[in-house]
Write a protein that holds these residues in place. Sequence first.
Motif, PDB file in Angstrom:
ATOM      1  N   PHE A 134       0.838  -1.202   0.000  1.00  0.00           N
ATOM      2  CA  PHE A 134       0.000   0.000   0.000  1.00  0.00           C
ATOM      3  C   PHE A 134       0.873   1.253   0.000  1.00  0.00           C
ATOM      4  O   PHE A 134       0.624   2.196  -0.753  1.00  0.00           O
ATOM      5  CB  PHE A 134      -0.897   0.030   1.246  1.00  0.00           C
ATOM      6  N   GLU A 135       1.895   1.241   0.842  1.00  0.00           N
ATOM      7  CA  GLU A 135       2.751   2.418   0.986  1.00  0.00           C
ATOM      8  C   GLU A 135       3.546   2.686  -0.285  1.00  0.00           C
ATOM      9  O   GLU A 135       3.737   3.849  -0.674  1.00  0.00           O
ATOM     10  CB  GLU A 135       3.681   2.226   2.185  1.00  0.00           C
ATOM     11  N   MET A 136       4.012   1.641  -0.957  1.00  0.00           N
ATOM     12  CA  MET A 136       4.737   1.822  -2.212  1.00  0.00           C
ATOM     13  C   MET A 136       3.844   2.462  -3.271  1.00  0.00           C
ATOM     14  O   MET A 136       4.249   3.396  -3.972  1.00  0.00           O
ATOM     15  CB  MET A 136       5.273   0.480  -2.708  1.00  0.00           C
ATOM     16  N   LEU A 137       2.612   1.947  -3.373  1.00  0.00           N
ATOM     17  CA  LEU A 137       1.674   2.494  -4.370  1.00  0.00           C
ATOM     18  C   LEU A 137       1.288   3.932  -4.035  1.00  0.00           C
ATOM     19  O   LEU A 137       1.190   4.779  -4.924  1.00  0.00           O
ATOM     20  CB  LEU A 137       0.427   1.611  -4.427  1.00  0.00           C
ATOM     21  N   ALA A 138       1.078   4.212  -2.745  1.00  0.00           N
ATOM     22  CA  ALA A 138       0.721   5.564  -2.327  1.00  0.00           C
ATOM     23  C   ALA A 138       1.853   6.542  -2.612  1.00  0.00           C
ATOM     24  O   ALA A 138       1.627   7.650  -3.103  1.00  0.00           O
ATOM     25  CB  ALA A 138       0.374   5.574  -0.839  1.00  0.00           C
ATOM     26  N   ALA A 139       3.090   6.145  -2.304  1.00  0.00           N
ATOM     27  CA  ALA A 139       4.243   7.018  -2.517  1.00  0.00           C
ATOM     28  C   ALA A 139       4.419   7.351  -3.993  1.00  0.00           C
ATOM     29  O   ALA A 139       4.682   8.509  -4.358  1.00  0.00           O
ATOM     30  CB  ALA A 139       5.505   6.355  -1.970  1.00  0.00           C
ATOM     31  N   LYS A 140       4.275   6.346  -4.845  1.00  0.00           N
ATOM     32  CA  LYS A 140       4.393   6.584  -6.291  1.00  0.00           C
ATOM     33  C   LYS A 140       3.295   7.516  -6.772  1.00  0.00           C
ATOM     34  O   LYS A 140       3.528   8.412  -7.600  1.00  0.00           O
ATOM     35  CB  LYS A 140       4.330   5.258  -7.048  1.00  0.00           C
ATOM     36  N   THR A 141       2.077   7.321  -6.263  1.00  0.00           N
ATOM     37  CA  THR A 141       0.939   8.154  -6.672  1.00  0.00           C
ATOM     38  C   THR A 141       1.147   9.604  -6.268  1.00  0.00           C
ATOM     39  O   THR A 141       0.899  10.531  -7.060  1.00  0.00           O
ATOM     40  CB  THR A 141      -0.355   7.622  -6.023  1.00  0.00           C
ATOM     41  N   ILE A 142       1.615   9.824  -5.047  1.00  0.00           N
ATOM     42  CA  ILE A 142       1.842  11.191  -4.555  1.00  0.00           C
ATOM     43  C   ILE A 142       2.933  11.879  -5.365  1.00  0.00           C
ATOM     44  O   ILE A 142       2.821  13.062  -5.712  1.00  0.00           O
ATOM     45  CB  ILE A 142       2.213  11.161  -3.062  1.00  0.00           C
ATOM     46  N   MET A 143       3.982  11.146  -5.715  1.00  0.00           N
ATOM     47  CA  MET A 143       5.068  11.724  -6.507  1.00  0.00           C
ATOM     48  C   MET A 143       4.621  12.110  -7.917  1.00  0.00           C
ATOM     49  O   MET A 143       5.216  12.964  -8.554  1.00  0.00           O
ATOM     50  CB  MET A 143       6.229  10.735  -6.591  1.00  0.00           C
ATOM     51  N   SER A 144       3.531  11.486  -8.370  1.00  0.00           N
ATOM     52  CA  SER A 144       2.994  11.821  -9.694  1.00  0.00           C
ATOM     53  C   SER A 144       2.021  12.990  -9.631  1.00  0.00           C
ATOM     54  O   SER A 144       1.450  13.387 -10.652  1.00  0.00           O
ATOM     55  CB  SER A 144       2.294  10.605 -10.304  1.00  0.00           C
ATOM     56  N   GLY A 145       1.801  13.542  -8.413  1.00  0.00           N
ATOM     57  CA  GLY A 145       0.925  14.698  -8.253  1.00  0.00           C
ATOM     58  C   GLY A 145      -0.520  14.359  -7.957  1.00  0.00           C
ATOM     59  O   GLY A 145      -1.385  15.243  -7.984  1.00  0.00           O
ATOM     60  N   LYS A 146      -0.812  13.098  -7.657  1.00  0.00           N
ATOM     61  CA  LYS A 146      -2.169  12.658  -7.362  1.00  0.00           C
ATOM     62  C   LYS A 146      -2.331  12.318  -5.882  1.00  0.00           C
ATOM     63  O   LYS A 146      -1.363  12.201  -5.139  1.00  0.00           O
ATOM     64  CB  LYS A 146      -2.519  11.433  -8.215  1.00  0.00           C
ATOM     65  N   LYS A 147      -3.572  12.119  -5.472  1.00  0.00           N
ATOM     66  CA  LYS A 147      -3.871  11.699  -4.103  1.00  0.00           C
ATOM     67  C   LYS A 147      -3.999  10.176  -4.037  1.00  0.00           C
ATOM     68  O   LYS A 147      -4.327   9.525  -5.039  1.00  0.00           O
ATOM     69  CB  LYS A 147      -5.210  12.298  -3.630  1.00  0.00           C
ATOM     70  N   ALA A 148      -3.775   9.633  -2.848  1.00  0.00           N
ATOM     71  CA  ALA A 148      -4.005   8.215  -2.597  1.00  0.00           C
ATOM     72  C   ALA A 148      -5.094   8.094  -1.537  1.00  0.00           C
ATOM     73  O   ALA A 148      -5.055   8.780  -0.517  1.00  0.00           O
ATOM     74  CB  ALA A 148      -2.726   7.526  -2.120  1.00  0.00           C
ATOM     75  N   VAL A 149      -6.069   7.235  -1.791  1.00  0.00           N
ATOM     76  CA  VAL A 149      -7.151   6.987  -0.829  1.00  0.00           C
ATOM     77  C   VAL A 149      -7.003   5.567  -0.302  1.00  0.00           C
ATOM     78  O   VAL A 149      -6.955   4.603  -1.075  1.00  0.00           O
ATOM     79  CB  VAL A 149      -8.532   7.168  -1.470  1.00  0.00           C
ATOM     80  N   TYR A 150      -6.894   5.454   1.015  1.00  0.00           N
ATOM     81  CA  TYR A 150      -6.816   4.146   1.659  1.00  0.00           C
ATOM     82  C   TYR A 150      -8.184   3.807   2.237  1.00  0.00           C
ATOM     83  O   TYR A 150      -8.740   4.567   3.037  1.00  0.00           O
ATOM     84  CB  TYR A 150      -5.762   4.147   2.772  1.00  0.00           C
ATOM     85  N   LEU A 151      -8.735   2.668   1.839  1.00  0.00           N
ATOM     86  CA  LEU A 151     -10.052   2.226   2.323  1.00  0.00           C
ATOM     87  C   LEU A 151      -9.893   1.041   3.259  1.00  0.00           C
ATOM     88  O   LEU A 151      -9.190   0.086   2.951  1.00  0.00           O
ATOM     89  CB  LEU A 151     -10.938   1.793   1.152  1.00  0.00           C
ATOM     90  N   SER A 152     -10.581   1.098   4.389  1.00  0.00           N
ATOM     91  CA  SER A 152     -10.594  -0.044   5.306  1.00  0.00           C
ATOM     92  C   SER A 152     -12.041  -0.311   5.711  1.00  0.00           C
ATOM     93  O   SER A 152     -12.893   0.576   5.635  1.00  0.00           O
ATOM     94  CB  SER A 152      -9.745   0.245   6.547  1.00  0.00           C
ATOM     95  N   PRO A 153     -12.341  -1.529   6.165  1.00  0.00           N
ATOM     96  CA  PRO A 153     -13.716  -1.850   6.558  1.00  0.00           C
ATOM     97  C   PRO A 153     -14.075  -1.376   7.961  1.00  0.00           C
ATOM     98  O   PRO A 153     -15.242  -1.396   8.334  1.00  0.00           O
ATOM     99  CB  PRO A 153     -13.745  -3.375   6.475  1.00  0.00           C
ATOM    100  N   ALA A 157      -5.129  17.236   1.149  1.00  0.00           N
ATOM    101  CA  ALA A 157      -4.431  16.036   1.620  1.00  0.00           C
ATOM    102  C   ALA A 157      -3.746  15.281   0.490  1.00  0.00           C
ATOM    103  O   ALA A 157      -4.217  15.256  -0.652  1.00  0.00           O
ATOM    104  CB  ALA A 157      -5.404  15.114   2.338  1.00  0.00           C
ATOM    105  N   ASP A 158      -2.621  14.655   0.831  1.00  0.00           N
ATOM    106  CA  ASP A 158      -1.943  13.750  -0.095  1.00  0.00           C
ATOM    107  C   ASP A 158      -2.509  12.340   0.042  1.00  0.00           C
ATOM    108  O   ASP A 158      -2.615  11.607  -0.942  1.00  0.00           O
ATOM    109  CB  ASP A 158      -0.440  13.721   0.203  1.00  0.00           C
ATOM    110  N   ILE A 159      -2.879  11.982   1.279  1.00  0.00           N
ATOM    111  CA  ILE A 159      -3.462  10.668   1.556  1.00  0.00           C
ATOM    112  C   ILE A 159      -4.750  10.875   2.347  1.00  0.00           C
ATOM    113  O   ILE A 159      -4.765  11.618   3.330  1.00  0.00           O
ATOM    114  CB  ILE A 159      -2.505   9.776   2.365  1.00  0.00           C
ATOM    115  N   ILE A 160      -5.821  10.230   1.909  1.00  0.00           N
ATOM    116  CA  ILE A 160      -7.095  10.287   2.624  1.00  0.00           C
ATOM    117  C   ILE A 160      -7.424   8.884   3.112  1.00  0.00           C
ATOM    118  O   ILE A 160      -7.484   7.940   2.323  1.00  0.00           O
ATOM    119  CB  ILE A 160      -8.232  10.803   1.721  1.00  0.00           C
ATOM    120  N   VAL A 161      -7.604   8.760   4.410  1.00  0.00           N
ATOM    121  CA  VAL A 161      -7.942   7.473   5.028  1.00  0.00           C
ATOM    122  C   VAL A 161      -9.452   7.441   5.249  1.00  0.00           C
ATOM    123  O   VAL A 161     -10.012   8.327   5.898  1.00  0.00           O
ATOM    124  CB  VAL A 161      -7.196   7.296   6.366  1.00  0.00           C
ATOM    125  N   MET A 162     -10.122   6.408   4.716  1.00  0.00           N
ATOM    126  CA  MET A 162     -11.581   6.351   4.775  1.00  0.00           C
ATOM    127  C   MET A 162     -12.064   4.932   5.016  1.00  0.00           C
ATOM    128  O   MET A 162     -11.311   3.968   4.856  1.00  0.00           O
ATOM    129  CB  MET A 162     -12.207   6.861   3.466  1.00  0.00           C
TER     130      MET A 162
END
Length: 222
Positions: free
Chosen positions: A107-126, A170-175
């Motif tokens: 998750f962290e690898m994908l989020a880091a790459k996404t943020i470096m590309s100028g986009k946000k990463a959304v983490y979803l949990s139940p 936000a760069d990362i949104i936890v939802m």
Amino acid sequence: MPTKSKAKAKPIKTKKIKTKKEKPVISEKNLSKNIEPKRATYSIVTSVDNTSLCEDVKLVPTADFPYMKFPFEYFNPMQSGIVNDIVNKDCNFIVLSPTASGKTVVFEMLAAKTIMSGKKAVYLSPLKALSNEKLQDWTDDFHFFSKYKICIMTGDQEKTAKKLKEMEEADIIVMTSEMLDSCRRNASKDENWIHKVGALLIDESHLIAEKSRGDKLESAIM
């Protein structure tokens, strides 16, 4: 007196009934069978099954990952098997791996790459508790993500103007999946944060098959 002979029973006729073979369901019970999900029609799906990776897999140094730094020297076999695709491809991933095998690092690898590309990463949990745990981990001063702007949006928070501004910045949104579904359905014209999302990281994605909650996750993904 002559005895009466017993009548022979008539043989029972049987019919062979053809049954349809059910499609295999990906779960922890059949991971050892190396069953892979069907490829999605809308994008490439890379399935990484930790049980099919041998112990002699060449471990990838974490220093080779260009988007973030880790507090350990090498990725484990599961992570090493997927890191090349994360760096060099733009595709979806389904990671089938046991508990505590290092999926959060993926998750962290994908989020880091996404943020470096100028986009946000959304983490979803139940669960709200799991969302709060990730927020606490990623905002810790010793974590690489502590330098990023991270906000949380679960049932414990209200969708106020202040919260929407946090999500916008936000760069990362936890939802939770229910909250993402709600935000999508009730989004106003002024909400642009969702259009800036480059990666959706879904924890416990198998819950999409749950009767009570699966529809919310499915709707959130769509």
